[in-house]
Write an enzyme that holds these catalytic residues in place. Sequence first.
Site: not given
Ligand code: FUB
Length: 613
Positions: A49, A342, A344, A223
């Site tokens: 995400d 760094e 990392e 969605e």
């Molecule tokens: O990562 C959890 C859920 O999966 C997210 O809120 C959605 O957008 C999907 O990616």
Amino acid sequence: MRTRTTTPTTRRLRRAIAWLASLVCVVALVPASAAKADNPIVQHVYTADPAPMVHNGRVYLYTGHDEDGSTYFTMRDWRVFSSADMVNWTDHGSPMSLATFAWADANAWAGHVVARNGKFYWYVPVRQRSNGQMVIGVGVADSPTGPFRDALGRPLVGNNEIDPNVFIDDDGQAYLYWGNPGLWYVRLNADMISYSGSATRIPLTTAGFGTRTGNASRPTLYEEGPWVFKRNGLYYNVFAAECCSEFIAYSTAPGPTGPWTYRGTIMPRQGASFTNHAGVVDFNGGSYFFYHNGALPGGSGYTRSVAVEKFSYTSAGMFPTITMSTTGAPQVGTLNPYVRQEAETIAWGQGIETEVSSEGGMNVGWIENGDYVKVKGVAFGAGATSFTARVASGTSGGRIEVRLDSATGPVVGTCTVGGTGGWQAWTSTTCAVNGATGTHDLYLRFAGGSGNLLNINWWQFDGTGGSGTVLTNGDVENGTTGWGVHGSGTLSRNTAVAHGGGGSLSITGRTGAWNGPGQDVTSKLTNGKSYTTNVWVRAQSGTPSAKATLSLTANGTTNYVQLTPAVGVNVNGWTLLTGTTTVSWSGTLSNATFYVETAAGTDSLLVDDASFQ
Ligand code: FUB
């Protein structure tokens, strides 16, 4: 922090799955042997995400975190990474988690960060303990890397839907969008933690969001995961479409609340994760599309990884079709090895993990024989002569092989690290370097016996190709050490705004144009030598006409040498002052001071990544 009596779970899992993948043909997985590419962006932890944010010359990437071996969206914290070049990403750890929100008990899902009022607001969907409903919380921080605290002590808004996204229009009005299965918005107040009016449902029409077939209750493609922004007067909503699996699509509108027109697919269904989730930013003149997939070993719909592609809008402002790649985005510029980097900060890490360092920030750890870190596009210039690393080892250490171009490429230096008495007992070690000139991918490959060998916090090269030969602490990573004030003013280290690394040098209270931060370089100059100056400057107000100057006092006479008649590139408010000047004097040099001043005015300034060599 884990104890080191066992191999870390993540690595054990990934190695086991990589081994399995080499035995069976699992198209969806990327076997460890294919780990040369730079997508996904992060390899030592699963990320999901993506929510990128451009701030002061860096891209900050906020992600969720899929737990190892998940069979659901088991997510307990969020992560932050940042980059100045789109290929080397610095891990800033986890500055916000479910524990930040005392009233939440699960589902640290897809969030979004925006900067406003000198603060950073992180909107996240979480499950409210009291009723089991998904709601939107908001964290706030003074720095893009946190720490974030609960801004309200309660949810900002909630209707059991997810995936908040905030857009601030040119008139200052901020909108919070979210939703699955619906799509909602509410107008945020200027404080960013309250709103006016009530949540409004955006009509999900097929004209606005495309046609989904075979699902009467969800007739449109929308969605989840809205990402709203404005470009050239046109409003965009990029979203995850038609679960499952999802693809990324978009709509456009003449205003922030619609009416929306469906524009088609951006990224088709790909990549071994049944969800996808997009974030789009412009950075340094390019446009970048962030998404997630299941491309790492062990990857799946519940163990996802964030990746990025560079793209160009069509002349009509539409998205092209964007395909997932393993090569990722091209590098913006090069990485300077002559300032502290760094450990990392990584383009690709094999076998390593990161953890919180006792010296601040993160360090690379859990290093075993054969593990390595790749840093892409490192500009050694005329040549490096030594390599210094900040290291610790709770065992008997190991070796850091400094290699070029690949993990099996030429070794240009080897540092031997002994036991330091603890995994956070830091010391600096330096070894000679030969043959590192020009620009290369740098590989720090670790070698030694069995088990964990050493930790590394940061590294830096020195040499004729580099900065730091005259100036001390030109990258301002060690506070204000080495710097003083030429004239009047107050110095401090600004950790919120930096050109590179974690801080810049701030000077306030200048009372004359000739005042500025400076260093005494008397003992470091060679008469008649040509010196090149590079220094990044940012004015806190107005146009400072900044310049770097060398004052030379010899035999009682002071001359002022202008070092930077040329003004170089301008990146996100930072200006590179650059020039090459032959420095000479007559008689005995009693004082030489390098300093940054302005042609006029007394603006406060930020200075960073200064070299005079
Ligand atoms: O990562 C959890 C859920 O999966 C997210 O809120 C959605 O957008 C999907 O990616």
